[in-house]
Design a protein around this motif. Structure first.
Motif, PDB file in Angstrom:
ATOM      1  N   LYS A 153      39.345  29.157  42.870  1.00  0.00           N
ATOM      2  CA  LYS A 153      39.564  29.897  41.639  1.00  0.00           C
ATOM      3  C   LYS A 153      38.848  31.440  41.585  1.00  0.00           C
ATOM      4  O   LYS A 153      37.917  31.646  42.182  1.00  0.00           O
ATOM      5  CB  LYS A 153      38.340  29.252  40.529  1.00  0.00           C
ATOM      6  N   LEU A 154      39.808  32.405  41.484  1.00  0.00           N
ATOM      7  CA  LEU A 154      39.788  33.786  41.713  1.00  0.00           C
ATOM      8  C   LEU A 154      38.740  34.102  40.717  1.00  0.00           C
ATOM      9  O   LEU A 154      38.759  33.745  39.436  1.00  0.00           O
ATOM     10  CB  LEU A 154      40.978  34.571  41.529  1.00  0.00           C
ATOM     11  N   THR A 155      37.570  34.842  40.966  1.00  0.00           N
ATOM     12  CA  THR A 155      36.718  35.480  39.905  1.00  0.00           C
ATOM     13  C   THR A 155      37.060  36.838  39.720  1.00  0.00           C
ATOM     14  O   THR A 155      37.139  37.385  38.742  1.00  0.00           O
ATOM     15  CB  THR A 155      35.202  35.165  40.620  1.00  0.00           C
ATOM     16  N   HIS A 156      37.705  37.634  40.779  1.00  0.00           N
ATOM     17  CA  HIS A 156      37.793  39.053  40.505  1.00  0.00           C
ATOM     18  C   HIS A 156      38.484  39.581  41.660  1.00  0.00           C
ATOM     19  O   HIS A 156      38.352  39.022  42.722  1.00  0.00           O
ATOM     20  CB  HIS A 156      36.483  39.828  40.072  1.00  0.00           C
ATOM     21  N   ALA A 157      39.217  40.827  41.574  1.00  0.00           N
ATOM     22  CA  ALA A 157      39.685  41.446  42.695  1.00  0.00           C
ATOM     23  C   ALA A 157      39.346  42.841  42.644  1.00  0.00           C
ATOM     24  O   ALA A 157      39.100  43.419  41.423  1.00  0.00           O
ATOM     25  CB  ALA A 157      41.505  41.355  42.467  1.00  0.00           C
ATOM     26  N   VAL A 158      39.097  43.601  43.832  1.00  0.00           N
ATOM     27  CA  VAL A 158      38.511  44.767  44.036  1.00  0.00           C
ATOM     28  C   VAL A 158      39.563  45.630  44.423  1.00  0.00           C
ATOM     29  O   VAL A 158      40.112  45.135  45.833  1.00  0.00           O
ATOM     30  CB  VAL A 158      37.353  44.854  44.846  1.00  0.00           C
ATOM     31  N   PRO A 159      40.254  46.842  43.890  1.00  0.00           N
ATOM     32  CA  PRO A 159      41.057  47.462  44.464  1.00  0.00           C
ATOM     33  C   PRO A 159      40.520  48.378  45.802  1.00  0.00           C
ATOM     34  O   PRO A 159      39.363  48.933  45.620  1.00  0.00           O
ATOM     35  CB  PRO A 159      41.782  48.537  43.602  1.00  0.00           C
ATOM     36  N   PHE A 202      44.741  33.799  30.605  1.00  0.00           N
ATOM     37  CA  PHE A 202      43.315  34.625  30.582  1.00  0.00           C
ATOM     38  C   PHE A 202      43.398  35.179  32.010  1.00  0.00           C
ATOM     39  O   PHE A 202      42.240  35.061  32.774  1.00  0.00           O
ATOM     40  CB  PHE A 202      42.367  33.911  30.358  1.00  0.00           C
ATOM     41  N   SER A 203      44.355  35.792  32.618  1.00  0.00           N
ATOM     42  CA  SER A 203      44.390  36.399  33.847  1.00  0.00           C
ATOM     43  C   SER A 203      43.017  36.789  34.396  1.00  0.00           C
ATOM     44  O   SER A 203      42.637  38.027  33.692  1.00  0.00           O
ATOM     45  CB  SER A 203      45.617  37.155  33.982  1.00  0.00           C
ATOM     46  N   ARG A 204      42.560  36.795  35.502  1.00  0.00           N
ATOM     47  CA  ARG A 204      41.556  37.478  36.107  1.00  0.00           C
ATOM     48  C   ARG A 204      42.076  38.759  36.872  1.00  0.00           C
ATOM     49  O   ARG A 204      41.191  39.752  37.158  1.00  0.00           O
ATOM     50  CB  ARG A 204      40.835  36.655  37.101  1.00  0.00           C
ATOM     51  N   ILE A 205      43.406  38.752  37.103  1.00  0.00           N
ATOM     52  CA  ILE A 205      43.768  40.060  37.522  1.00  0.00           C
ATOM     53  C   ILE A 205      44.370  41.219  36.798  1.00  0.00           C
ATOM     54  O   ILE A 205      44.207  42.472  36.706  1.00  0.00           O
ATOM     55  CB  ILE A 205      45.303  39.715  38.584  1.00  0.00           C
ATOM     56  N   ARG A 206      44.671  40.609  35.292  1.00  0.00           N
ATOM     57  CA  ARG A 206      45.213  41.726  34.354  1.00  0.00           C
ATOM     58  C   ARG A 206      44.625  42.902  34.069  1.00  0.00           C
ATOM     59  O   ARG A 206      44.992  44.215  33.968  1.00  0.00           O
ATOM     60  CB  ARG A 206      45.691  40.835  33.185  1.00  0.00           C
ATOM     61  N   PRO A 207      43.177  42.439  34.055  1.00  0.00           N
ATOM     62  CA  PRO A 207      42.349  43.975  33.609  1.00  0.00           C
ATOM     63  C   PRO A 207      42.332  45.008  34.909  1.00  0.00           C
ATOM     64  O   PRO A 207      42.021  46.069  34.518  1.00  0.00           O
ATOM     65  CB  PRO A 207      40.732  43.463  33.810  1.00  0.00           C
ATOM     66  N   LEU A 208      43.125  44.604  36.093  1.00  0.00           N
ATOM     67  CA  LEU A 208      43.407  45.811  36.991  1.00  0.00           C
ATOM     68  C   LEU A 208      44.225  46.657  36.339  1.00  0.00           C
ATOM     69  O   LEU A 208      44.174  48.037  37.025  1.00  0.00           O
ATOM     70  CB  LEU A 208      43.664  45.144  38.392  1.00  0.00           C
ATOM     71  N   VAL A 209      44.990  46.280  35.745  1.00  0.00           N
ATOM     72  CA  VAL A 209      46.167  47.059  35.354  1.00  0.00           C
ATOM     73  C   VAL A 209      46.113  47.540  33.798  1.00  0.00           C
ATOM     74  O   VAL A 209      46.681  48.521  33.288  1.00  0.00           O
ATOM     75  CB  VAL A 209      47.647  46.468  35.621  1.00  0.00           C
TER      76      VAL A 209
END
Ligand SMILES: Cc1cc2nc3c(=O)[nH]c(=O)nc-3n(C[C@H](O)[C@H](O)[C@H](O)COP(=O)(O)OP(=O)(O)OC[C@H]3O[C@@H](n4cnc5c(N)ncnc54)[C@H](O)[C@@H]3O)c2cc1C
Length: 388
Positions: A133-139, A167-174
């Motif tokens: 389960k992905l929690t977050h991604a860091v650019p 409820f994508s955990r990646i969407r907040p990156l964009v």
């Protein structure tokens, strides 16, 4: 088949989510020699029941399966009779009773579980990391992202593709956009083995979809390939209604008694969709992203499916679009030498077709829960049938 250059084959590409979008993407990329890793939070392919049936449309779901080389197999699994459609109001008066020509069906049905098996069987099984389960991604720099998982795993990738749903955990990156409540809540029921256990409802429902609408409520029921009918009761209610309505959803018998009261003045035959339900009762709120959502392109990251354009199910397009996005993105990646240009090309095209579908879903939802909805839905379906 276009085989990728060494440069692109060396890029590490991660897909988050093994739903219809993520798996279709992995399959088409692999077919063209591009390796991916798919991270899925579910523990195994069988850890969750996958839900009801989907009709796959020619220009989206079916086209994606053709690009995946899976269309012939799909045709052997699809239920063309599942396109049958019956529309009634709360008295049971029939407004539409469509029986599909089995040899000329446009939108055959397939159970979600069967579709998932078809896709899973087609990908290299070692590429799927279950229980991640992905929690977050860091650019980091140059479009590289560091992916963090609940189980402690960390991966660093050149491209991360969010196929992780509403409820994508990646969407907040964009984007800062978040799903909004549509004003509609659903209660999902399941009636097992209708042909033998409840022949009356099997006959009323027919082979496909049965839709009863009135008074800003509806009963939407679909026969699945396993002989069960999945029923969705819809209510136009405030966001907190599921918490305040005092229906004990974890006590099915009591919950059914209370749900029946909301359909008190509906025909007895329609109430059987509630009376005959077995198993768990699943309440859910329906959410949508802003129609026409776009984001400023960021290197090394993109979204497909519900992560990109969550919409209500009232145009029956979400899974179809997820699969179309997957095919559009995969083909763009294999046609371009430069991955970033490929992603930008996909995003530009996806914004156009997904916003049209989001408009349609929203307008259908509003129509369904307006006054005299059965008549309006009949007129809409007739217009639609005239255009295909
Ligand atoms: C009641 C209802 C009826 C519908 N009917 C239809 C229909 O008839 N036709 C149609 O086309 N669409 C329909 N839809 C819409 C459809 O279900 C979705 O649009 C579709 O499933 C989206 O596919 P996806 O691959 O983008 O995401 P999903 O199917 O949501 O898959 C996302 C995957 O990502 C995984 N995941 C989520 N978060 C993480 C994380 N943090 N880390 C790792 N993995 C994660 C999930 O476990 C899941 O496997 C319906 C929706 C609802 C609610």
């Amino acid at each position: 088949m276009i085989m990728k250059t060494k440069e692109i084959q060396e890029q590490r590409i991660a897909i988050i989510g093994a739903g219809p979008g993520g798996l279709t993407l992995a399959r088409i990329l692999q077919k063209h020699g591009v390796k991916t890793v798919v991270y899925e939070r579910e523990k195994s392919p069988t850890s969750r029941q996958q839900g009801g049936t989907l009709d796959l449309h020619e220009n989206s779901g079916q086209w994606a399966l053709k690009e995946a080389g899976l269309f012939e197999k799909f045709q052997t699994l699809a239920r063309y009779e599942g396109e049958d459609f019956r529309l009634v109001d709360k008295s049971g008066k029939v407004y539409l009773d469509e029986v599909t020509d089995k040899n000329n069906g446009k939108r055959p049905e397939i159970d979600r579980g069967i579709l998932r098996e078809l896709l899973l069987d087609s990908v290299d099984s070692t590429c799927i990391q279950w229980g991640h389960k992905l929690t977050h991604a860091v650019p980091l720099k140059n479009g590289i992202h560091e992916l963090h998982f609940e189980n402690g795993h960390v991966d660093t990738v050149h491209l991360v593709i969010a196929a992780d749903g509403a409820f994508s955990r990646i969407r907040p990156l964009v984007t800062d956009s978040v799903p909004e409540y549509t004003g509609l809540s659903m209660v999902e029921l399941n009636i097992k083995n209708v042909a033998t256990s409840h022949p009356s409802i099997a006959e009323l429902n027919g082979h496909g979809t049965f839709f009863a609408i009135a008074d800003h409520k509806s009963i939407f029921a679909q026969l699945n390939g396993n002989g069960n009918i999945r029923v969705y009761l819809s209510f136009k209610v405030d966001h907190n209604w599921l918490d305040t309505c005092e229906i004990p959803f974890n006590e099915p018998d009591k919950a059914k008694q209370q749900l029946l009261q909301y359909f008190n003045d509906w025909d007895e035959s329609l109430k059987d969709y509630i009376r005959f339900a077995d198993e768990a009762i699943l309440p859910r709120r329906i959410y949508m992203l802003p129609i026409g959502l776009k984001w400023i392109h960021k290197p090394g990251v993109t979204l497909i499916g519900d992560a990109a354009h969550l919409m209500s199910p009232f145009a029956g397009k979400g899974a179809n679009l997820a699969m179309r996005d997957a095919a559009e993105l995969a083909l763009s990646i294999v046609k371009h030498e430069n991955v970033d240009q490929a992603v930008q090309g996909y995003e530009k095209k996806m914004y156009v077709y997904s916003s049209q579908s989001a408009e349609e879903s929203d307008s259908n939802l509003k129509l369904c829960f307006s006054d005299n909805a059965a008549v309006k839905w009949m007129d809409l379906m007739k217009q639609y049938n005239d255009t295909i």
